[in-house]
Design an enzyme around this catalytic site. Structure first.
Site, short mmCIF file in Angstrom:
data_model
loop_
_atom_site.label_atom_id
_atom_site.label_comp_id
_atom_site.label_asym_id
_atom_site.label_seq_id
_atom_site.Cartn_x
_atom_site.Cartn_y
_atom_site.Cartn_z
N VAL A 291 -6.32 -11.31 6.41
CA VAL A 291 -7.10 -12.38 6.07
C VAL A 291 -6.29 -13.79 6.20
CG1 VAL A 291 -9.10 -11.33 4.79
CG2 VAL A 291 -6.86 -12.18 3.79
N HIS B 14 -6.57 2.05 1.18
CA HIS B 14 -7.68 0.95 0.78
C HIS B 14 -8.79 1.07 1.81
CE1 HIS B 14 -5.58 -2.35 4.06
NE2 HIS B 14 -5.51 -1.09 4.51
N ARG C 262 -3.04 6.30 -3.77
CA ARG C 262 -1.80 5.39 -3.40
C ARG C 262 -0.51 6.00 -4.14
NH1 ARG C 262 -3.22 -1.10 -3.74
NH2 ARG C 262 -5.06 -0.99 -2.35
N TRP D 120 0.82 -1.25 0.13
CA TRP D 120 -0.01 0.03 -0.03
C TRP D 120 0.93 1.40 -0.10
CZ3 TRP D 120 -1.13 -4.58 2.48
CH2 TRP D 120 -2.42 -5.34 2.38
N GLN E 81 -12.94 1.86 -3.88
CA GLN E 81 -12.95 0.55 -3.65
C GLN E 81 -14.15 0.48 -2.83
OE1 GLN E 81 -9.77 -0.60 -0.99
NE2 GLN E 81 -8.48 -1.27 -2.52
N ALA F 270 -14.07 -11.13 4.22
CA ALA F 270 -13.80 -9.68 3.88
C ALA F 270 -13.34 -9.58 2.27
CB ALA F 270 -12.91 -9.01 4.70
C1 FA5 Z 1 -6.59 -4.34 -0.99
O1 FA5 Z 1 -6.51 -2.87 -1.14
C2 FA5 Z 1 -7.31 -5.05 0.10
N1 FA5 Z 1 -7.41 -4.21 1.15
C3 FA5 Z 1 -8.46 -5.92 -0.42
C4 FA5 Z 1 -8.83 -6.66 0.54
C5 FA5 Z 1 -9.88 -6.52 1.39
C6 FA5 Z 1 -8.36 -8.04 0.73
C7 FA5 Z 1 -10.28 -7.26 2.33
C8 FA5 Z 1 -8.80 -8.96 1.74
C9 FA5 Z 1 -9.96 -8.71 2.29
P1 FA5 Z 1 -5.39 -4.59 -3.36
O2 FA5 Z 1 -4.59 -3.60 -3.17
O3 FA5 Z 1 -5.11 -5.79 -4.26
O4 FA5 Z 1 -5.93 -5.06 -2.01
O5 FA5 Z 1 -6.69 -3.71 -4.02
C10 FA5 Z 1 -7.99 -4.28 -4.03
C11 FA5 Z 1 -8.34 -3.99 -5.39
O6 FA5 Z 1 -8.44 -2.62 -5.54
C12 FA5 Z 1 -7.63 -4.28 -6.69
O7 FA5 Z 1 -8.20 -5.68 -7.05
C13 FA5 Z 1 -8.06 -3.30 -7.81
O8 FA5 Z 1 -9.19 -3.73 -8.46
C14 FA5 Z 1 -8.26 -1.95 -7.18
N2 FA5 Z 1 -6.98 -1.36 -6.93
C15 FA5 Z 1 -5.93 -1.52 -6.34
N3 FA5 Z 1 -4.98 -0.44 -6.58
C16 FA5 Z 1 -5.54 0.17 -7.70
C17 FA5 Z 1 -5.01 1.57 -8.36
N4 FA5 Z 1 -4.02 2.13 -8.18
N5 FA5 Z 1 -5.83 2.06 -9.33
C18 FA5 Z 1 -7.22 1.28 -9.31
N6 FA5 Z 1 -7.60 0.24 -8.88
C19 FA5 Z 1 -6.98 -0.29 -7.70
#
Ligand code: FA5
Length: 335
Positions: free
Chosen positions: A261, A178, A204, A149, A218, A303
């Site tokens: 998780v 997130h 981010r 992150w 999100q 989650a």
């Molecule tokens: C998370 O942010 C975790 N908080 C998700 C999670 C929640 C996991 C609960 C388990 C339990 P991640 O970094 O993969 O995970 O981001 C989740 C989703 O956000 C990605 O699959 C994507 O669809 C979106 N996302 C992430 N980064 C970006 C970005 N820079 N631009 C657009 N969409 C993004």
């Protein structure tokens, strides 16, 4: 100069005036710089003092009278002209109507489909503390997972001492990367069973490309109850995604890792021969239940966190996420 005759003639001429253009000619003739009256004023200086006084006064009165008539007449024309320019038979001007942004449309669609499954919509802050964003989610300082992150840290020194009420408030502040901190905030305040989603903006500190932006939405999901299983989650998320993206979509569940998780998974969807990652998910880590003070071993939960832009890209066949934030009317008009 015969003022009487001038006034009679001016009055008669004014009766013939039937439009604004004619009135303007009348004004030029009787009050303009080359009018008889104007020439008379120029000759006034050659007269004797007594004549100058008498005739000057008369000429002024005549000018006043002419100006009064002119004003009255022009007022009448301006009143009647507003009526005459309204042509009710002409086609109206087309009013361009505003509409919702494609991200708002997608967000609403996602929210609606989870509401149908009994999820409550809650919100969390965009400015988070290090505690809720990282530590409570088992992403401790120096843990390599913090790099997942890329965080915008804020200058927390600006926080006034009176605003720091608890130890947690003294934490460093950041723009959330997130929506998972909402899990902790909600569980601290509520006991299970619970079923929530939390939509919101995330930020981010990373370079942009076609599928990544430094700002995106999100939707966090959390369900806690007795007897929750990963199989249950798979069937629920399949149902929800099909209702959003259509029955024919192909989904893929992959093992993944998130500190909060266990086990962790990621869900992809196949579009035009390519797999695109939609969300991260998993079974809530038992440590989180401890952190929020839930009774030992009584609850399980799942989650998930899904990216709204990815949905919008699939839904509207947009191949670059940055278009949503470009404010380009040529792009936005298509939705
Ligand atoms: C998370 O942010 C975790 N908080 C998700 C999670 C929640 C996991 C609960 C388990 C339990 P991640 O970094 O993969 O995970 O981001 C989740 C989703 O956000 C990605 O699959 C994507 O669809 C979106 N996302 C992430 N980064 C970006 C970005 N820079 N631009 C657009 N969409 C993004």
């Amino acid at each position: 100069m015969d003022f009487k005759q001038l006034l009679t003639q001016a009055q008669n001429d004014l009766k013939q005036v039937s439009c604004e253009a004619e009135l303007e000619s009348w004004r030029i003739k009787y009050l303009g710089r080359k009018s008889g009256l104007a020439s008379f004023f120029k000759t006034l200086k050659d007269l004797s003092d007594e004549l100058k006084k008498r005739q000057g006064q008369q000429a002024n009165e005549v000018r006043q009278q002419l100006q009064e008539w002119y004003q009255k007449a022009s007022q009448q024309f301006s009143n009647s002209s507003t009526v005459s320019i309204l042509d009710y038979t002409r086609p109206g001007k087309k009013i361009t109507q505003g509409h919702l942004h494609p991200l708002t449309l997608s967000l609403r669609k996602i929210i609606k489909s989870f509401e149908k499954l009994g999820f409550l919509v809650v919100e969390g802050p965009e400015i988070e503390t290090e505690y809720y964003h990282f530590d409570a989610l088992r992403i401790f300082p120096d843990h390599p997972a913090r790099d997942m992150w890329n965080t915008f840290w804020l200058d927390s020194k600006n926080k006034t001492p009176s605003a720091r009420k608890t130890k947690k408030d003294e934490e460093k502040l950041l723009l959330r990367a997130h929506t998972s901190p909402v899990q902790i905030r909600y569980m601290e305040q509520h006991i299970p069973p619970l079923r929530i989603i939390s939509p919101g903006r995330c930020f981010r500190y990373e370079a942009t490309d076609a599928t990544h932006n430094f700002q995106f939405y999100q939707v966090e999901g959390l369900m806690v109850d007795e007897h929750i299983t990963l199989a249950g989650f798979k069937s629920l998320i399949t149902m929800a995604l099909k209702s959003i993206l259509g029955d024919n979509i192909l989904l893929r569940f992959r093992p993944s890792y998130f500190p909060f998780v266990t086990p962790g998974i990621e869900v992809d969807v196949k579009i035009a021969g390519k797999w695109i990652e939609l969300l991260g998910a998993g079974m809530v880590h038992p440590d989180l239940f401890k952190v929020v003070g839930y009774e030992n071993n009584k609850w399980q939960g799942f989650a998930f966190g899904l990216g709204v832009e990815r949905f919008a890209m699939l839904n509207f066949k947009v191949d670059d996420i940055r278009l949503f934030y470009s404010s380009d009317v040529r792009f936005l008009e298509q939705f």
